[in-house]
Enzyme design. Structure first.
Site, PDB file in Angstrom:
ATOM      1  N   GLU A  76      62.426  -8.237  13.473  1.00  0.00           N
ATOM      2  CA  GLU A  76      61.534  -9.099  14.239  1.00  0.00           C
ATOM      3  C   GLU A  76      60.598  -8.279  15.138  1.00  0.00           C
ATOM      4  O   GLU A  76      59.394  -8.510  15.164  1.00  0.00           O
ATOM      5  CB  GLU A  76      62.341 -10.077  15.103  1.00  0.00           C
ATOM      6  N   ASP A  96      67.321  -9.659  12.966  1.00  0.00           N
ATOM      7  CA  ASP A  96      66.864 -10.170  14.262  1.00  0.00           C
ATOM      8  C   ASP A  96      67.834  -9.601  15.295  1.00  0.00           C
ATOM      9  O   ASP A  96      69.011  -9.970  15.316  1.00  0.00           O
ATOM     10  CB  ASP A  96      66.891 -11.704  14.284  1.00  0.00           C
ATOM     11  N   ILE A  98      68.145  -9.900  18.564  1.00  0.00           N
ATOM     12  CA  ILE A  98      68.701 -10.920  19.454  1.00  0.00           C
ATOM     13  C   ILE A  98      68.099 -12.255  19.035  1.00  0.00           C
ATOM     14  O   ILE A  98      66.942 -12.551  19.342  1.00  0.00           O
ATOM     15  CB  ILE A  98      68.396 -10.635  20.947  1.00  0.00           C
ATOM     16  N   ASP A  99      68.864 -13.037  18.304  1.00  0.00           N
ATOM     17  CA  ASP A  99      68.386 -14.369  17.942  1.00  0.00           C
ATOM     18  C   ASP A  99      68.881 -15.306  19.037  1.00  0.00           C
ATOM     19  O   ASP A  99      70.084 -15.382  19.313  1.00  0.00           O
ATOM     20  CB  ASP A  99      68.939 -14.786  16.574  1.00  0.00           C
ATOM     21  N   THR A 101      66.642 -15.433  22.038  1.00  0.00           N
ATOM     22  CA  THR A 101      66.197 -14.624  23.184  1.00  0.00           C
ATOM     23  C   THR A 101      66.048 -15.480  24.444  1.00  0.00           C
ATOM     24  O   THR A 101      66.377 -15.040  25.549  1.00  0.00           O
ATOM     25  CB  THR A 101      64.856 -13.917  22.842  1.00  0.00           C
ATOM     26  N   ASP A 253      65.390 -14.767  11.118  1.00  0.00           N
ATOM     27  CA  ASP A 253      66.216 -15.794  11.763  1.00  0.00           C
ATOM     28  C   ASP A 253      67.266 -16.345  10.800  1.00  0.00           C
ATOM     29  O   ASP A 253      68.310 -16.824  11.232  1.00  0.00           O
ATOM     30  CB  ASP A 253      65.347 -16.987  12.219  1.00  0.00           C
TER      31      ASP A 253
HETATM   32  C1  IPD Z   1      64.117 -18.117  17.606  1.00  0.00           C
HETATM   33  C2  IPD Z   1      65.357 -18.935  17.831  1.00  0.00           C
HETATM   34  C3  IPD Z   1      64.979 -20.387  18.046  1.00  0.00           C
HETATM   35  C4  IPD Z   1      64.191 -20.947  16.878  1.00  0.00           C
HETATM   36  C5  IPD Z   1      62.987 -20.073  16.561  1.00  0.00           C
HETATM   37  C6  IPD Z   1      63.420 -18.628  16.376  1.00  0.00           C
HETATM   38  P1  IPD Z   1      64.309 -15.619  18.601  1.00  0.00           P
HETATM   39  O1  IPD Z   1      64.445 -16.749  17.417  1.00  0.00           O
HETATM   40  O2  IPD Z   1      66.218 -18.829  16.723  1.00  0.00           O
HETATM   41  O3  IPD Z   1      66.131 -21.196  18.178  1.00  0.00           O
HETATM   42  O4  IPD Z   1      63.764 -22.243  17.214  1.00  0.00           O
HETATM   43  O5  IPD Z   1      62.394 -20.573  15.372  1.00  0.00           O
HETATM   44  O6  IPD Z   1      62.288 -17.833  16.071  1.00  0.00           O
HETATM   45  O7  IPD Z   1      62.866 -15.556  18.980  1.00  0.00           O
HETATM   46  O8  IPD Z   1      65.167 -16.042  19.729  1.00  0.00           O
HETATM   47  O9  IPD Z   1      64.759 -14.365  17.934  1.00  0.00           O
END
Ligand code: IPD
Length: 310
Positions: A76, A96, A98-99, A101, A253
């Site tokens: 990411e 990813d 940190i999913d 964030t 993700d």
């Molecule tokens: C996001 C989270 C969020 C989702 C977004 C993602 P991130 O990833 O998973 O819940 O709604 O579509 O992009 O930015 O925290 O790595």
């Protein structure tokens, strides 16, 4: 081969073990006076990145480059930094760091590193690790999906997913009996957010909406937004939610989550109901996940789950 996949899975777990303590350190220091310095704004105020995301991705990427020399990498933060990384047929680690964030910044404990591997553009191995709750989700193609703690051997000490007890793979409930997960996502422009709000409304309301006449679909039991695509997917892999849908997720993700869900007997499809097993749909940013269902003989499989949808 099976043994290659096993070694990739082992390596994926090794990466989670490297990243976990760093994520935890960041999570626990978030209330320090320097907290605001940890935040960097990305596209908009709802799309956050912290220096911890960048630190974890750097660590994981360097380890992959050193130990898996012929493999490609899509991350990411690497993509956000402007590097070109298109998906090819080569073994590709899709990460990813940190999913969730936004959860990380606020101390909401649904935060995970998501580590997927594609071969010929198909997700074949996935590791999702939430170091705050010490939950490690793992799967490799054809080898089942497991939930364990980080210091356990998933197969020997972990639980096979879906959990046979207390959540047997029941027939898919009607929408009016389902618990549905969904997210508003980080793109808050009117053209993106309005249809999402309407869908949430249609899933919740008893009465038809003047905004979408004739579209009341019978309200679901409830809607949950955990704030992390990986964590929503793992709630589904465990059988805690029946459906998760999101438009706007990126491949990092969902890549690991797709193979883990598939190995539980659930499915991930795109907006047209096609199973996401190739690169085009993996990067297509439209995902609907359905938890594992059993057929009349009690067998749980993606085929039974797909059949139950129709
Ligand atoms: C996001 C989270 C969020 C989702 C977004 C993602 P991130 O990833 O998973 O819940 O709604 O579509 O992009 O930015 O925290 O790595």
């Amino acid at each position: 081969t099976t043994s290659e996949l096993e070694s990739y899975l082992e390596f994926g777990i090794h990466l989670a073990k490297l990243a976990g303590p760093v994520i935890l350190e960041g999570f626990n220091s978030r209330f320090s006076p320097e907290r605001s310095a940890l935040l960097v704004k990305k596209g908009n105020t709802a799309d956050l990145v912290t220096e911890w995301d960048q630190k974890v991705e750097k660590l994981v990427r360097a380890e992959i480059a050193e130990k898996m020399k012929d493999h490609s990498f899509i991350g990411e933060e690497t993509v956000a930094g402007g590097e070109e990384c298109g998906l090819t047929d080569a073994p590709t680690w899709i990460v990813d760091p940190i999913d969730g964030t936004t959860n990380f910044v606020h101390g909401f404990p649904f935060v995970a590193i998501s580590i997927g591997l594609t071969i010929n553009q198909e997700p074949v191995m996935g590791v999702i690790y939430n170091p705050i709750l010490n939950q490690l989700f793992t799967a490799a193609k054809g080898q089942g999906a497991y939930l364990s703690k980080i210091d356990e051997n998933p197969r020997e000490q972990g639980k096979r997913l879906p959990l046979s007890s207390p959540h047997p793979a029941l027939p898919l409930p009607t929408l009016s009996m389902a618990l549905v997960a969904g997210e508003y996502g980080s793109d808050r422009t009117t053209e993106i957010i309005d249809p999402k709000v309407r869908s949430m409304r249609n899933l919740s309301a008893r009465e038809p909406s003047s905004l979408a006449p004739g579209r009341a679909v019978g309200h679901a039991h409830g809607i949950r937004c955990l704030g992390s695509a990986a964590m929503n997917m793992m709630a589904l892999a465990q059988g805690q939610v029946d459906v998760y849908w999101e438009v706007g997720c990126w491949e990092w993700d969902v890549c690991a989550g797709i193979i883990i869900i598939r190995e539980t007997g659930g499915v991930v499809v795109d907006g047209c109901g096609r199973e996401v097993t190739d690169g085009q749909l993996l990067t297509g940013r439209r995902f609907l996940c359905v938890r594992a269902c059993s057929d009349e003989k009690g067998n749980t499989s993606p085929e039974a789950t797909l059949a139950a949808q129709t």
